[in-house]
Design a protein around this motif. Structure first.
Motif, PDB file in Angstrom:
ATOM      1  N   LYS A  46       0.845  -1.188   0.000  1.00  0.00           N
ATOM      2  CA  LYS A  46       0.000   0.000   0.000  1.00  0.00           C
ATOM      3  C   LYS A  46       0.880   1.237   0.000  1.00  0.00           C
ATOM      4  O   LYS A  46       1.807   1.350   0.788  1.00  0.00           O
ATOM      5  CB  LYS A  46      -0.917   0.018   1.225  1.00  0.00           C
ATOM      6  CG  LYS A  46      -1.926   1.159   1.219  1.00  0.00           C
ATOM      7  CD  LYS A  46      -2.824   1.099   2.453  1.00  0.00           C
ATOM      8  CE  LYS A  46      -3.931   2.157   2.353  1.00  0.00           C
ATOM      9  NZ  LYS A  46      -3.413   3.505   2.171  1.00  0.00           N
ATOM     10  N   VAL A  47       0.593   2.152  -0.896  1.00  0.00           N
ATOM     11  CA  VAL A  47       1.375   3.369  -1.053  1.00  0.00           C
ATOM     12  C   VAL A  47       0.461   4.571  -0.832  1.00  0.00           C
ATOM     13  O   VAL A  47      -0.641   4.627  -1.393  1.00  0.00           O
ATOM     14  CB  VAL A  47       2.013   3.457  -2.449  1.00  0.00           C
ATOM     15  CG1 VAL A  47       2.818   4.741  -2.598  1.00  0.00           C
ATOM     16  CG2 VAL A  47       2.895   2.239  -2.706  1.00  0.00           C
ATOM     17  N   ASP A  48       0.892   5.510  -0.001  1.00  0.00           N
ATOM     18  CA  ASP A  48       0.133   6.736   0.268  1.00  0.00           C
ATOM     19  C   ASP A  48       0.898   7.923  -0.285  1.00  0.00           C
ATOM     20  O   ASP A  48       2.083   8.097  -0.003  1.00  0.00           O
ATOM     21  CB  ASP A  48      -0.100   6.923   1.766  1.00  0.00           C
ATOM     22  CG  ASP A  48      -0.971   5.822   2.352  1.00  0.00           C
ATOM     23  OD1 ASP A  48      -0.640   5.329   3.441  1.00  0.00           O
ATOM     24  OD2 ASP A  48      -1.960   5.461   1.715  1.00  0.00           O
ATOM     25  N   LEU A  49       0.205   8.737  -1.059  1.00  0.00           N
ATOM     26  CA  LEU A  49       0.825   9.912  -1.669  1.00  0.00           C
ATOM     27  C   LEU A  49      -0.149  11.076  -1.561  1.00  0.00           C
ATOM     28  O   LEU A  49      -1.316  10.959  -1.947  1.00  0.00           O
ATOM     29  CB  LEU A  49       1.179   9.640  -3.131  1.00  0.00           C
ATOM     30  CG  LEU A  49       1.889  10.758  -3.891  1.00  0.00           C
ATOM     31  CD1 LEU A  49       3.220  11.082  -3.242  1.00  0.00           C
ATOM     32  CD2 LEU A  49       2.088  10.363  -5.350  1.00  0.00           C
ATOM     33  N   SER A  50       0.333  12.188  -1.009  1.00  0.00           N
ATOM     34  CA  SER A  50      -0.519  13.358  -0.810  1.00  0.00           C
ATOM     35  C   SER A  50       0.158  14.579  -1.408  1.00  0.00           C
ATOM     36  O   SER A  50       1.349  14.794  -1.223  1.00  0.00           O
ATOM     37  CB  SER A  50      -0.780  13.582   0.689  1.00  0.00           C
ATOM     38  OG  SER A  50      -1.387  14.835   0.915  1.00  0.00           O
ATOM     39  N   VAL A  51      -0.642  15.385  -2.147  1.00  0.00           N
ATOM     40  CA  VAL A  51      -0.184  16.664  -2.690  1.00  0.00           C
ATOM     41  C   VAL A  51      -1.085  17.748  -2.122  1.00  0.00           C
ATOM     42  O   VAL A  51      -2.280  17.775  -2.387  1.00  0.00           O
ATOM     43  CB  VAL A  51      -0.231  16.676  -4.229  1.00  0.00           C
ATOM     44  CG1 VAL A  51       0.185  18.047  -4.758  1.00  0.00           C
ATOM     45  CG2 VAL A  51       0.675  15.593  -4.795  1.00  0.00           C
ATOM     46  N   MET A  52      -0.492  18.619  -1.312  1.00  0.00           N
ATOM     47  CA  MET A  52      -1.228  19.710  -0.674  1.00  0.00           C
ATOM     48  C   MET A  52      -0.882  21.017  -1.378  1.00  0.00           C
ATOM     49  O   MET A  52       0.275  21.420  -1.447  1.00  0.00           O
ATOM     50  CB  MET A  52      -0.860  19.808   0.806  1.00  0.00           C
ATOM     51  CG  MET A  52      -1.517  20.969   1.528  1.00  0.00           C
ATOM     52  SD  MET A  52      -3.278  20.729   1.756  1.00  0.00           S
ATOM     53  CE  MET A  52      -3.244  19.423   3.001  1.00  0.00           C
ATOM     54  N   LEU A  53      -1.912  21.669  -1.936  1.00  0.00           N
ATOM     55  CA  LEU A  53      -1.731  22.951  -2.607  1.00  0.00           C
ATOM     56  C   LEU A  53      -2.126  24.073  -1.656  1.00  0.00           C
ATOM     57  O   LEU A  53      -3.254  24.106  -1.154  1.00  0.00           O
ATOM     58  CB  LEU A  53      -2.595  23.011  -3.873  1.00  0.00           C
ATOM     59  CG  LEU A  53      -2.351  21.914  -4.920  1.00  0.00           C
ATOM     60  CD1 LEU A  53      -3.301  22.086  -6.080  1.00  0.00           C
ATOM     61  CD2 LEU A  53      -0.912  21.923  -5.384  1.00  0.00           C
ATOM     62  N   ARG A  54      -1.186  24.971  -1.427  1.00  0.00           N
ATOM     63  CA  ARG A  54      -1.455  26.147  -0.599  1.00  0.00           C
ATOM     64  C   ARG A  54      -1.214  27.399  -1.438  1.00  0.00           C
ATOM     65  O   ARG A  54      -0.585  27.320  -2.496  1.00  0.00           O
ATOM     66  CB  ARG A  54      -0.546  26.146   0.635  1.00  0.00           C
ATOM     67  CG  ARG A  54      -0.722  24.898   1.519  1.00  0.00           C
ATOM     68  CD  ARG A  54       0.087  25.017   2.803  1.00  0.00           C
ATOM     69  NE  ARG A  54      -0.011  23.811   3.608  1.00  0.00           N
ATOM     70  CZ  ARG A  54      -1.012  23.543   4.437  1.00  0.00           C
ATOM     71  NH1 ARG A  54      -2.003  24.430   4.564  1.00  0.00           N
ATOM     72  NH2 ARG A  54      -1.041  22.431   5.141  1.00  0.00           N
TER      73      ARG A  54
END
Length: 411
Positions: free
Chosen positions: A325-333
């Motif tokens: 299982k791979v978790d990838l998050s992209v947070m745009l601010r």
């Protein structure tokens, strides 16, 4: 000030400074200075020592300079009362800089004691003095390494918890959407059909009285269905508002054209990377969030963020445990892009304690780390207990009047 610069208030630094200060004052009391220049020299040394926990580098250099030039003004400096302060300054410089500076300081001291200073007396052992300074420098580097390791572990745990929270909110939002919005949309469609009068029965009354009654009833029913439709549409709006709040850390502000282009560019890269990894058997969960508004990035920043995402996907395929299982998050601010990656490593890599200058994936991540630092960004990694964690912070610069990002960056 304490909130913005928590390291300035480190209690251990103040404790060490107080010990060195007490040591220095004891030496002065044991053998006081005999001339006014000796008093001034001791006062200068103490003045530089007291604020040292707040300004490590500048005050440490000042202590070393004061200790070195003391011999030019007063014979009292030969008595060794500056030794505790010098050891403290060497240790703090090693702690607050890097290994190269620490090695340079040790080399300078060795050259100074063997070649520059007068020959040591019969009761002085140069080897012992060099060893003492070397131990102080090593202690400073060890404390710095320990603090950085602890900070990395704390940041990795924070990023992992944040990613888990975002995944949980995304699942809740999907569940609400699947359970509610479909039925509400169907109900709204039925209500709108009744408002249009398409649900009348096949029989029509023959006499005018029955026709008048039927018309009045149809009008009242249509009004009721109109109100029902308004309630349903209001409920749908509220449900979508709740879903948006679950999917975002803050209310998303409308972005401009380039901000939207950057968001779409990264979304396309995420979709393409997810599709490729799923074909390889990975259980990939990627999330793109917008907190406070989409960033309006320059071409260079857009290319850097997009290429870093591609490198991350390539490293997952090469180094992650197969089928994991791979978790990838992209947070745009509004002023930054944050990327977080968490996944198990292959068994042959799980025991490795990766360092920042030896990142997996060849020279890829190491090169991105240097590029991010040139933009005042950061790229940190952690490999602990068989789990790989990456966190990238990319500051966003204001765009110029160049063409749109979609025409500049190839997806």
């Amino acid at each position: 000030m304490r909130t913005q610069h928590p390291n300035l208030w480190h209690p251990i630094r103040f404790a060490i400074m107080l010990i060195v200060l007490a040591w220095t004052i004891y030496g002065v009391c044991y053998e006081p200075p005999t001339d006014i220049f000796g008093v001034i020299w001791v006062a200068m040394l103490v003045t530089a020592l007291v604020p040292s926990p707040l300004f490590l580098k500048s005050t440490s250099v000042a202590i070393l300079v004061i200790a070195s030039i003391g011999d030019l003004f007063t014979p009292y400096a030969h008595l060794g009362n500056s030794l505790p302060a010098q050891l403290y300054a060497y240790g703090m410089l090693a702690y607050s800089t890097n290994a190269i500076i620490a090695a340079t300081l040790l080399t300078y001291y060795v050259v100074n004691i063997l070649l520059i200073d007068p020959p040591p007396g019969p009761n002085t052992n140069p080897v012992a003095m060099v060893s003492m300074y070397a131990m102080v420098l090593l202690l400073g580097r060890a404390l710095s390494w320990s603090e950085k390791t602890t900070q990395k572990s704390f940041e990795a745990a924070q990023n992992k918890n944040r990613l888990q929270e975002l995944e949980s909110r995304a699942r809740i939002a999907d569940a609400i959407h699947d359970a509610v919005t479909g039925d509400l949309s169907a109900a709204a469609f039925v209500a709108q059909r009744h408002i249009g009068g398409n649900s009348s029965g096949p029989g029509v009354a023959a006499d005018s009285a029955n026709a008048t009654t039927t018309t009045a009833t149809t009008t009242a029913d249509a009004e009721d269905w109109r109100q029902i439709n308004e309630y349903i549409l209001s409920a749908l709006t509220n449900v979508h508002r709740v879903i948006d709040e679950l999917n975002m850390d803050a209310t998303t502000l409308p972005g401009d054209a380039d901000g939207e282009a950057l968001a779409n560019l990264l979304r396309a890269t995420l979709d393409d990377g997810d599709r490729r990894l799923r074909k390889l058997g990975f259980n990939i969960t990627s999330i793109r969030h917008c907190a406070g508004g989409k960033p309006s990035a320059s071409q260079a920043i857009a290319e850097l963020a997009n290429n870093l995402l591609r490198e991350i996907y390539a490293n997952i395929a090469r180094h992650a445990a197969p089928g994991s299982k791979v978790d990838l998050s992209v947070m745009l601010r509004p002023n930054a892009i944050e990327i977080t990656q968490i996944n198990p490593m292959k068994e042959d890599m799980a025991g490795a304690d990766e360092r920042d200058d030896e990142l997996p994936g060849g020279h890829g991540l190491a090169s991105f780390k240097k590029q991010l630092e040139s933009y005042q960004g950061t790229l940190t990694t952690s490999a602990q207990d068989g789990s790989w964690t990456l966190f990238a912070y990319i500051p966003v610069t204001v765009i110029d009047d160049s063409p749109g990002l979609l025409e500049q960056v190839q997806v």
